[in-house]
Write a protein that holds these residues in place. Structure first.
Motif, mmCIF file in Angstrom:
data_model
loop_
_atom_site.group_PDB
_atom_site.id
_atom_site.type_symbol
_atom_site.label_atom_id
_atom_site.label_comp_id
_atom_site.label_asym_id
_atom_site.label_seq_id
_atom_site.Cartn_x
_atom_site.Cartn_y
_atom_site.Cartn_z
ATOM 1 N N UNK A 106 -0.661 10.919 51.848
ATOM 2 C CA UNK A 106 -1.090 12.177 52.364
ATOM 3 C C UNK A 106 -0.643 12.484 53.796
ATOM 4 N N UNK A 107 -0.097 11.442 54.486
ATOM 5 C CA UNK A 107 0.690 11.671 55.768
ATOM 6 C C UNK A 107 2.142 11.882 55.652
ATOM 7 N N UNK A 108 2.561 11.787 54.191
ATOM 8 C CA UNK A 108 3.942 12.518 54.056
ATOM 9 C C UNK A 108 3.734 13.862 54.042
ATOM 10 N N UNK A 109 5.303 14.486 54.345
ATOM 11 C CA UNK A 109 5.329 15.804 54.241
ATOM 12 C C UNK A 109 5.161 16.453 52.905
ATOM 13 N N UNK A 110 4.816 17.591 52.744
ATOM 14 C CA UNK A 110 4.603 18.352 51.388
ATOM 15 C C UNK A 110 5.942 18.303 50.592
ATOM 16 N N UNK A 111 6.995 18.315 51.219
ATOM 17 C CA UNK A 111 8.470 18.237 50.504
ATOM 18 C C UNK A 111 8.587 16.625 50.061
ATOM 19 N N UNK A 112 8.267 15.695 50.904
ATOM 20 C CA UNK A 112 8.063 14.382 50.363
ATOM 21 C C UNK A 112 7.299 14.069 49.179
#
Length: 188
Positions: A106-112
């Motif tokens: 959940x700390x990834x970007x939305x795109x990732x």
């Protein structure tokens, strides 16, 4: 659905005993339709170990826990985490798992997250985009994520946070029913 509580335990720096979890499921079978395998989150006390070695070690222990639960006569939902090698998801599919948990970092970007989930669902759907297994999205309750993928179930604590502050979000009402395509007003 019974979640193992692995994420909450990891965040608090606690451990869940696999034998106790198995016993709990068996003792409460009549109350539970499905239950999640005891997965292992890399790191400790809420600090993620993002090293490939740490992630691989956690994935291997999660797989071992899955096999132990199956050997005990259970049919848990295995969990595939963002960052793990896709080998683990392929293995779940090849071994005939019928319900698989998908857990984004959940700390990834939305795109990732979307790029990763696109790859997951390429493996979990047929050419027409129809699911070949049921999927559960952990922490996957954003409207764009729900609408993009053919989930069977999703969960997150986000939806309950507003209620803790006395807020309830309701969908817009149309003449023929509810419109879930956009967020409705907050009711206080």
């Amino acid at each position: 659905m019974l979640d193992s509580g692995a994420f909450s335990a990891w965040f608090r720096g606690e451990e869940i005993n696999l034998k106790d979890y198995i016993k709990y499921i068996k003792d409460h079978r009549e109350l539970v339709d499905t239950y999640v395998a005891l997965d292992v989150i890399p790191g400790d006390k809420g600090r993620m170990d993002r090293s490939q070695a740490g992630i691989e070690k956690s994935a291997a222990v999660s797989y071992k826990n899955l096999q132990t639960m199956k050997d005990a006569g259970l049919s848990p939902i295995p969990v595939f985490h963002q960052g793990e090698r896709f080998h683990w998801l392929e293995k779940m599919v090849e071994e005939g798992e019928t319900y698989i948990g998908i857990s984004p970092y959940l700390r990834s970007s939305q795109n990732e997250i979307i790029m990763w989930m696109d790859r997951c669902f390429t493996m979990l759907t047929d050419r027409a985009g129809a699911p070949t297994v049921r999927t559960h999205g952990f922490g996957a309750t954003g409207i764009n994520i729900i609408r993009r993928y053919p989930w069977c179930t999703v969960d997150s604590t986000t939806w309950s946070l507003g209620a803790g502050y006395g807020l309830i979000r309701v969908p817009f009402v149309r003449g023929d029913g509810f419109d879930f395509s956009r967020a409705g007003p907050l009711i206080y």
